[in-house]
Scaffold this motif. Structure first.
Motif, PDB file in Angstrom:
ATOM      1  N   PRO A 168       0.808  -1.224   0.000  1.00  0.00           N
ATOM      2  CA  PRO A 168       0.000   0.000   0.000  1.00  0.00           C
ATOM      3  C   PRO A 168       0.846   1.280   0.000  1.00  0.00           C
ATOM      4  O   PRO A 168       0.406   2.302  -0.515  1.00  0.00           O
ATOM      5  N   LEU A 169       2.045   1.201   0.540  1.00  0.00           N
ATOM      6  CA  LEU A 169       2.934   2.366   0.551  1.00  0.00           C
ATOM      7  C   LEU A 169       3.257   2.793  -0.886  1.00  0.00           C
ATOM      8  O   LEU A 169       3.245   3.982  -1.199  1.00  0.00           O
ATOM      9  N   SER A 170       3.492   1.834  -1.745  1.00  0.00           N
ATOM     10  CA  SER A 170       3.795   2.116  -3.156  1.00  0.00           C
ATOM     11  C   SER A 170       2.529   2.352  -3.970  1.00  0.00           C
ATOM     12  O   SER A 170       2.489   3.226  -4.826  1.00  0.00           O
ATOM     13  N   ASP A 171       1.493   1.558  -3.705  1.00  0.00           N
ATOM     14  CA  ASP A 171       0.274   1.602  -4.504  1.00  0.00           C
ATOM     15  C   ASP A 171      -0.582   2.833  -4.219  1.00  0.00           C
ATOM     16  O   ASP A 171      -1.256   3.334  -5.106  1.00  0.00           O
ATOM     17  N   ASP A 172      -0.594   3.305  -2.972  1.00  0.00           N
ATOM     18  CA  ASP A 172      -1.474   4.401  -2.576  1.00  0.00           C
ATOM     19  C   ASP A 172      -0.826   5.215  -1.455  1.00  0.00           C
ATOM     20  O   ASP A 172      -1.303   5.225  -0.326  1.00  0.00           O
ATOM     21  N   PRO A 173       0.303   5.912  -1.754  1.00  0.00           N
ATOM     22  CA  PRO A 173       1.049   6.595  -0.693  1.00  0.00           C
ATOM     23  C   PRO A 173       0.269   7.690   0.039  1.00  0.00           C
ATOM     24  O   PRO A 173       0.566   7.994   1.183  1.00  0.00           O
TER      25      PRO A 173
END
Length: 126
Positions: free
Chosen positions: A88-93
């Motif tokens: 989720p850090l990369s996909d939806d920061p």
């Protein structure tokens, strides 16, 4: 979250404040610079940090980067999903990839942070 409504630190952390609770994450720019994030180390709830203090780290295939508290306060919640799956850090920061929530110690510290336009300009100058 809309990045234009956030405040940013030079170290790429963002802050969104709702009342006395601040949600903190890292910017899309930082995530892209790190590339493949493989691990996130989070602090424990109840721990307090001063502005500029390291509160965790993000490990990618390229490097390990410290996370700095953009403002001071006490951690009231951590995004424990990231410990098992940092995607989720990369996909939806700016959404599901938030890192911690803290109780704001001194709201005046927000004044030292950049708005989105200033942050974008800072990123482009590097």
């Amino acid at each position: 979250m809309d990045p234009s409504s956030l405040k940013f630190a030079k170290t790429h952390e963002w802050v969104s404040v709702d009342g006395e609770i601040a949600t903190i994450g890292i910017s899309e720019f930082a995530v892209k610079e790190l590339s493949d994030v493989v691990h996130v180390e989070l602090p424990n709830s109840g721990k307090s940090f001063s502005a500029g203090e390291v509160f965790g780290e993000v490990e990618s295939v390229k490097a390990v980067s410290d996370l700095y508290a953009p403002i001071g306060g006490e951690i009231v919640e951590v995004n424990s999903v990231l410990e098992g799956d940092p995607a989720p850090l990369s996909d939806d920061p700016f959404g599901d990839g938030w890192i911690v929530k803290l109780k704001v110690e001194n709201a005046d510290e927000l004044d030292s942070l950049m708005d989105y336009a200033a942050y974008q300009a800072s990123c482009e100058s590097h």
